[in-house]
Design an enzyme around this catalytic site. Sequence first.
Site, PDB file in Angstrom:
ATOM      1  N   ASP A  19      62.139  -5.853  40.814  1.00 34.81           N
ATOM      2  CA  ASP A  19      62.296  -5.174  42.114  1.00 34.81           C
ATOM      3  C   ASP A  19      61.991  -6.449  43.323  1.00 34.81           C
ATOM      4  O   ASP A  19      62.141  -6.217  44.386  1.00 34.81           O
ATOM      5  CB  ASP A  19      61.347  -4.181  42.304  1.00 34.81           C
ATOM      6  CG  ASP A  19      59.653  -4.563  42.104  1.00 34.81           C
ATOM      7  OD1 ASP A  19      59.542  -5.779  41.523  1.00 34.81           O
ATOM      8  OD2 ASP A  19      59.042  -3.712  42.139  1.00 34.81           O
ATOM      9  N   SER A  20      61.785  -7.727  42.948  1.00 33.17           N
ATOM     10  CA  SER A  20      61.532  -8.736  43.447  1.00 33.17           C
ATOM     11  C   SER A  20      62.984  -8.910  44.427  1.00 33.17           C
ATOM     12  O   SER A  20      63.296  -9.806  45.351  1.00 33.17           O
ATOM     13  CB  SER A  20      61.180 -10.035  43.068  1.00 33.17           C
ATOM     14  OG  SER A  20      62.023 -10.427  41.662  1.00 33.17           O
TER      15      SER A  20
ATOM     16  N   ASP B 186      63.154  -3.351  36.552  1.00 36.45           N
ATOM     17  CA  ASP B 186      61.992  -2.764  37.141  1.00 36.45           C
ATOM     18  C   ASP B 186      61.880  -1.217  37.796  1.00 36.45           C
ATOM     19  O   ASP B 186      62.993  -1.164  38.371  1.00 36.45           O
ATOM     20  CB  ASP B 186      61.467  -3.684  38.414  1.00 36.45           C
ATOM     21  CG  ASP B 186      60.340  -4.591  38.027  1.00 36.45           C
ATOM     22  OD1 ASP B 186      59.628  -4.289  37.007  1.00 36.45           O
ATOM     23  OD2 ASP B 186      60.284  -5.548  38.674  1.00 36.45           O
TER      24      ASP B 186
ATOM     25  N   LYS C  43      60.636  -1.806  33.112  1.00 38.74           N
ATOM     26  CA  LYS C  43      59.109  -2.208  33.319  1.00 38.74           C
ATOM     27  C   LYS C  43      58.435  -1.515  34.580  1.00 38.74           C
ATOM     28  O   LYS C  43      58.946  -1.086  35.559  1.00 38.74           O
ATOM     29  CB  LYS C  43      59.067  -3.824  33.702  1.00 38.74           C
ATOM     30  CG  LYS C  43      57.817  -4.261  34.146  1.00 38.74           C
ATOM     31  CD  LYS C  43      57.809  -5.747  34.040  1.00 38.74           C
ATOM     32  CE  LYS C  43      58.309  -6.475  35.449  1.00 38.74           C
ATOM     33  NZ  LYS C  43      57.576  -6.255  36.673  1.00 38.74           N
TER      34      LYS C  43
ATOM     35  N   GLU D 163      54.708  -0.910  36.568  1.00 36.23           N
ATOM     36  CA  GLU D 163      53.584  -1.572  37.143  1.00 36.23           C
ATOM     37  C   GLU D 163      52.215  -0.754  36.603  1.00 36.23           C
ATOM     38  O   GLU D 163      52.330   0.335  37.042  1.00 36.23           O
ATOM     39  CB  GLU D 163      53.534  -2.077  38.531  1.00 36.23           C
ATOM     40  CG  GLU D 163      54.361  -3.400  38.703  1.00 36.23           C
ATOM     41  CD  GLU D 163      54.552  -3.872  40.185  1.00 36.23           C
ATOM     42  OE1 GLU D 163      53.447  -3.596  40.870  1.00 36.23           O
ATOM     43  OE2 GLU D 163      55.200  -4.540  40.694  1.00 36.23           O
TER      44      GLU D 163
ATOM     45  N   GLU E 207      50.695 -11.201  35.505  1.00 44.30           N
ATOM     46  CA  GLU E 207      50.936 -11.919  36.636  1.00 44.30           C
ATOM     47  C   GLU E 207      49.539 -12.255  37.412  1.00 44.30           C
ATOM     48  O   GLU E 207      48.826 -11.471  37.418  1.00 44.30           O
ATOM     49  CB  GLU E 207      51.905 -11.120  37.612  1.00 44.30           C
ATOM     50  CG  GLU E 207      52.266 -11.820  38.875  1.00 44.30           C
ATOM     51  CD  GLU E 207      53.360 -11.269  39.633  1.00 44.30           C
ATOM     52  OE1 GLU E 207      53.981 -10.199  39.133  1.00 44.30           O
ATOM     53  OE2 GLU E 207      53.735 -11.954  40.757  1.00 44.30           O
TER      54      GLU E 207
HETATM   55  O1  KIV Z   1      60.207  -8.222  40.160  1.00 41.01           O
HETATM   56  C1  KIV Z   1      59.701  -9.526  39.595  1.00 41.01           C
HETATM   57  O2  KIV Z   1      60.158 -10.632  39.674  1.00 41.01           O
HETATM   58  C2  KIV Z   1      58.659  -9.431  38.742  1.00 41.01           C
HETATM   59  C3  KIV Z   1      58.245 -10.669  37.962  1.00 41.01           C
HETATM   60  C4  KIV Z   1      57.494 -11.532  38.794  1.00 41.01           C
HETATM   61  C5  KIV Z   1      57.682 -10.672  36.776  1.00 41.01           C
HETATM   62  O3  KIV Z   1      58.012  -8.261  38.579  1.00 41.01           O
END
Ligand code: KIV
Length: 245
Positions: free
Chosen positions: A25-26, A64, A93, A95, A162
């Site tokens: 989600d980055s 994510d 993924k 959180e 992280e």
């Molecule tokens: O969204 C992302 O880039 C991440 C990484 C930092 C693991 O979750």
Amino acid sequence: MVTCYDYTFARLLMKSAIDGILVGDSAAMVMHGHPTTLSANTELMRVHTEAVARGAAGKFIVVDMPFLSFRKGAVAALDSASILMIAGAQAVKIEGVDGHEDVIQRIVQSGIPVMGHLGLQPQSVHAYGGFRVQGRSRDSAQNIACQAAALEKLGAFAIVLECVPANLARDISESLRIPTIGIGAGAGCDGQILVLQDLLGLNPDFHPKFGRPFLNGARCVLETLARFDEAVKAGTFPAGEESYS
Ligand code: KIV
């Protein structure tokens, strides 16, 4: 692992030895210029997942689950996860774990592999008051270790750690049977992940302590653009063989 959000880089990653891709989600920050990952939603993640899956079919692709998509109950979470899986994810993924254990369990029991994400959880940035290292105090370290154990019990197949102290990440990695993937968590994790644009040095204004630009990508791109600009202005591009008769 590295992050990837688009078809062009996915095709290159397909030719690499990198074991897995995270459509993070980055993307909200790296691709769309938002200050946090909170702007990512399921639709944005679907579009990026489809592009990556078209370029890297056969690579292991984790996606994510975006901000709050897994905090509105199991049905909403399964709807979001199913969109991402149909788009090309092989795992999602999520959180954190506290307060959504039931959702993680339902997703795992539905046949969707779940990767956990502990330590600095970027979707909680405002609760921390900024992007800060987690797990420095004894209580915080214990809490992260407990959450890691809980995730393993719930059926997560791996956990991203992280921005936690290296010793804590090592202890957690040694205590679990499932692998840990570190980012800013030292060398004691079982694997490592970086944002692709960071490891390629494409953002010269961003220098996190844990990152290493393995290439000066920004300089390469700028020098190449200057060569193109000069060639056009000097009249040497396009040449005869680059033109149609
Ligand atoms: O969204 C992302 O880039 C991440 C990484 C930092 C693991 O979750």
